[in-house]
Scaffold this motif. Sequence first.
Motif, PDB file in Angstrom:
ATOM      1  N   ASP A   1       9.765  -4.205 -37.119  1.00 11.21           N
ATOM      2  CA  ASP A   1      10.197  -4.039 -38.510  1.00 11.21           C
ATOM      3  C   ASP A   1       9.141  -3.272 -39.286  1.00 11.21           C
ATOM      4  OD1 ASP A   1       8.413  -6.027 -40.109  1.00 11.21           O
ATOM      5  OD2 ASP A   1       9.147  -7.241 -38.436  1.00 11.21           O
ATOM      6  N   GLU A   2       9.522  -2.772 -40.446  1.00 19.23           N
ATOM      7  CA  GLU A   2       8.640  -1.879 -41.211  1.00 19.23           C
ATOM      8  C   GLU A   2       7.334  -2.561 -41.615  1.00 19.23           C
ATOM      9  OE1 GLU A   2      10.515  -0.004 -44.484  1.00 19.23           O
ATOM     10  OE2 GLU A   2      12.155   0.844 -43.305  1.00 19.23           O
ATOM     11  N   GLU A   3       7.422  -3.810 -42.028  1.00 23.00           N
ATOM     12  CA  GLU A   3       6.214  -4.519 -42.465  1.00 23.00           C
ATOM     13  C   GLU A   3       5.242  -4.700 -41.299  1.00 23.00           C
ATOM     14  OE1 GLU A   3       4.886  -8.812 -44.452  1.00 23.00           O
ATOM     15  OE2 GLU A   3       7.015  -8.267 -44.284  1.00 23.00           O
ATOM     16  N   ALA A   4       5.767  -5.111 -40.135  1.00 21.18           N
ATOM     17  CA  ALA A   4       4.910  -5.320 -38.975  1.00 21.18           C
ATOM     18  C   ALA A   4       4.327  -4.001 -38.483  1.00 21.18           C
ATOM     19  CB  ALA A   4       5.703  -6.003 -37.863  1.00 21.18           C
ATOM     20  N   ALA A   5       5.121  -2.944 -38.554  1.00 20.86           N
ATOM     21  CA  ALA A   5       4.635  -1.628 -38.125  1.00 20.86           C
ATOM     22  C   ALA A   5       3.505  -1.150 -39.032  1.00 20.86           C
ATOM     23  CB  ALA A   5       5.781  -0.627 -38.120  1.00 20.86           C
ATOM     24  N   ALA A   6       3.676  -1.326 -40.337  1.00 23.33           N
ATOM     25  CA  ALA A   6       2.635  -0.909 -41.284  1.00 23.33           C
ATOM     26  C   ALA A   6       1.361  -1.712 -41.072  1.00 23.33           C
ATOM     27  CB  ALA A   6       3.142  -1.085 -42.715  1.00 23.33           C
ATOM     28  N   ARG A   7       1.516  -3.003 -40.791  1.00 19.04           N
ATOM     29  CA  ARG A   7       0.347  -3.853 -40.563  1.00 19.04           C
ATOM     30  C   ARG A   7      -0.402  -3.418 -39.297  1.00 19.04           C
ATOM     31  NH1 ARG A   7       2.787  -8.153 -41.369  1.00 19.04           N
ATOM     32  NH2 ARG A   7       3.361  -8.725 -39.255  1.00 19.04           N
ATOM     33  N   MET A   8       0.361  -3.064 -38.255  1.00 16.80           N
ATOM     34  CA  MET A   8      -0.291  -2.636 -37.016  1.00 16.80           C
ATOM     35  C   MET A   8      -1.017  -1.309 -37.200  1.00 16.80           C
ATOM     36  SD  MET A   8       1.246  -2.263 -33.140  1.00 16.80           S
ATOM     37  CE  MET A   8       2.260  -3.720 -33.389  1.00 16.80           C
ATOM     38  N   LEU A   9      -0.423  -0.409 -37.958  1.00 17.65           N
ATOM     39  CA  LEU A   9      -1.091   0.862 -38.243  1.00 17.65           C
ATOM     40  C   LEU A   9      -2.385   0.621 -39.012  1.00 17.65           C
ATOM     41  CD1 LEU A   9      -1.184   3.939 -38.219  1.00 17.65           C
ATOM     42  CD2 LEU A   9       0.318   3.932 -40.232  1.00 17.65           C
ATOM     43  N   ASP A  10      -2.341  -0.285 -39.983  1.00 15.86           N
ATOM     44  CA  ASP A  10      -3.555  -0.630 -40.735  1.00 15.86           C
ATOM     45  C   ASP A  10      -4.601  -1.237 -39.804  1.00 15.86           C
ATOM     46  OD1 ASP A  10      -2.463   0.283 -43.102  1.00 15.86           O
ATOM     47  OD2 ASP A  10      -1.864  -1.707 -43.814  1.00 15.86           O
ATOM     48  N   ASP A  11      -4.167  -2.118 -38.918  1.00 14.99           N
ATOM     49  CA  ASP A  11      -5.096  -2.750 -37.975  1.00 14.99           C
ATOM     50  C   ASP A  11      -5.721  -1.714 -37.046  1.00 14.99           C
ATOM     51  OD1 ASP A  11      -4.726  -5.273 -39.015  1.00 14.99           O
ATOM     52  OD2 ASP A  11      -3.311  -5.923 -37.468  1.00 14.99           O
ATOM     53  N   ALA A  12      -4.914  -0.752 -36.617  1.00 23.49           N
ATOM     54  CA  ALA A  12      -5.430   0.296 -35.728  1.00 23.49           C
ATOM     55  C   ALA A  12      -6.515   1.109 -36.423  1.00 23.49           C
ATOM     56  CB  ALA A  12      -4.291   1.203 -35.274  1.00 23.49           C
ATOM     57  N   ARG A  13      -6.271   1.471 -37.664  1.00 26.12           N
ATOM     58  CA  ARG A  13      -7.292   2.199 -38.422  1.00 26.12           C
ATOM     59  C   ARG A  13      -8.538   1.337 -38.622  1.00 26.12           C
ATOM     60  NH1 ARG A  13      -2.631   4.435 -42.220  1.00 26.12           N
ATOM     61  NH2 ARG A  13      -2.479   6.598 -41.511  1.00 26.12           N
ATOM     62  N   ALA A  14      -8.312   0.028 -38.794  1.00 26.15           N
ATOM     63  CA  ALA A  14      -9.436  -0.870 -39.048  1.00 26.15           C
ATOM     64  C   ALA A  14     -10.310  -1.052 -37.813  1.00 26.15           C
ATOM     65  CB  ALA A  14      -8.922  -2.225 -39.539  1.00 26.15           C
ATOM     66  N   VAL A  15      -9.697  -1.182 -36.632  1.00 33.88           N
ATOM     67  CA  VAL A  15     -10.525  -1.364 -35.428  1.00 33.88           C
ATOM     68  C   VAL A  15     -11.305  -0.087 -35.123  1.00 33.88           C
ATOM     69  CG1 VAL A  15      -9.077  -3.184 -34.454  1.00 33.88           C
ATOM     70  CG2 VAL A  15      -8.643  -0.795 -33.798  1.00 33.88           C
ATOM     71  N   GLU A  16     -10.693   1.080 -35.418  1.00 31.98           N
ATOM     72  CA  GLU A  16     -11.440   2.324 -35.234  1.00 31.98           C
ATOM     73  C   GLU A  16     -12.616   2.376 -36.209  1.00 31.98           C
ATOM     74  OE1 GLU A  16     -10.545   7.018 -34.678  1.00 31.98           O
ATOM     75  OE2 GLU A  16      -9.572   6.062 -36.399  1.00 31.98           O
TER      76      GLU A  16
END
Length: 273
Positions: free
Chosen positions: A165-180
Amino acid sequence: MYANPAGGETSPVTLPQLMQARRDGRRLTMLTCYDAGFARAIDAAGVDTVLVGDSLGMVVQGHGSTLPVTVADIEYHVSCVARGLQHALLLADMPFQSDATQAAALDAATRFLRAGAAMVKIEGAGFKLDVIRALVEREIPVCAHLGLTPQSVLRLGGYRVQGRDEEAAARMLDDARAVEAAGASMLVLECVPSPLAARITHALTIPTIGIGAGPGCDGQVLVLHDMLGLRHGRRPRFVKDFLADGGSIQGAIEAFVREVRDGTFPAAEHGYA
């Protein structure tokens, strides 16, 4: 870094080389491994990276999940695999709760690097960002892992595709940027819709390695036993039995490398919408 019982020079894969492969558009390959014999076969096939995964809890130890795997288990198998490698970069999974605190993570990761690993893999983001930063600051390379994180199986209620879903996808994208931003040098994306995995890959500068995340990642990983057809029960859609076509274990590993690099694997049927 890697033991070479036969003597002679070694030429291990390095993190800068993995970054260069991403910039050059060369797809990266990764397989799990748990002993020296398979490590030699994987190395001979030219696999870029090898993961001593906590998947050993299921495919080697016979548990129903990865949760029972200990630091000592990973350390032992890292030492075995390291003796069989001369080329591939070796990663070690941080098992369940070994990265619950920065101190615990530093202790476990140090043991893994001393056993022969060149990088550790950490599941999740959140408070793990501080753990990633602490390890990287102490010269321990980290591969992050988002999407389906098997150590979260109890909370997730099973092994399910994440980020639909859109909310989970946005959260994962944010997490990906954060781990980088925290210093991770690579990111595994597991059971993520193919369009989302491609979007995350485009948003980052570090290599992404997919498993059930479609062809848009910079590389692919499979559990060794899965790609050799050694699996009980239903086979996940992202798994291909390379032994069936390869004719031998060595042929199967070589076929995996070839198909990942030429873009044949994963095909559309191996991903999720």
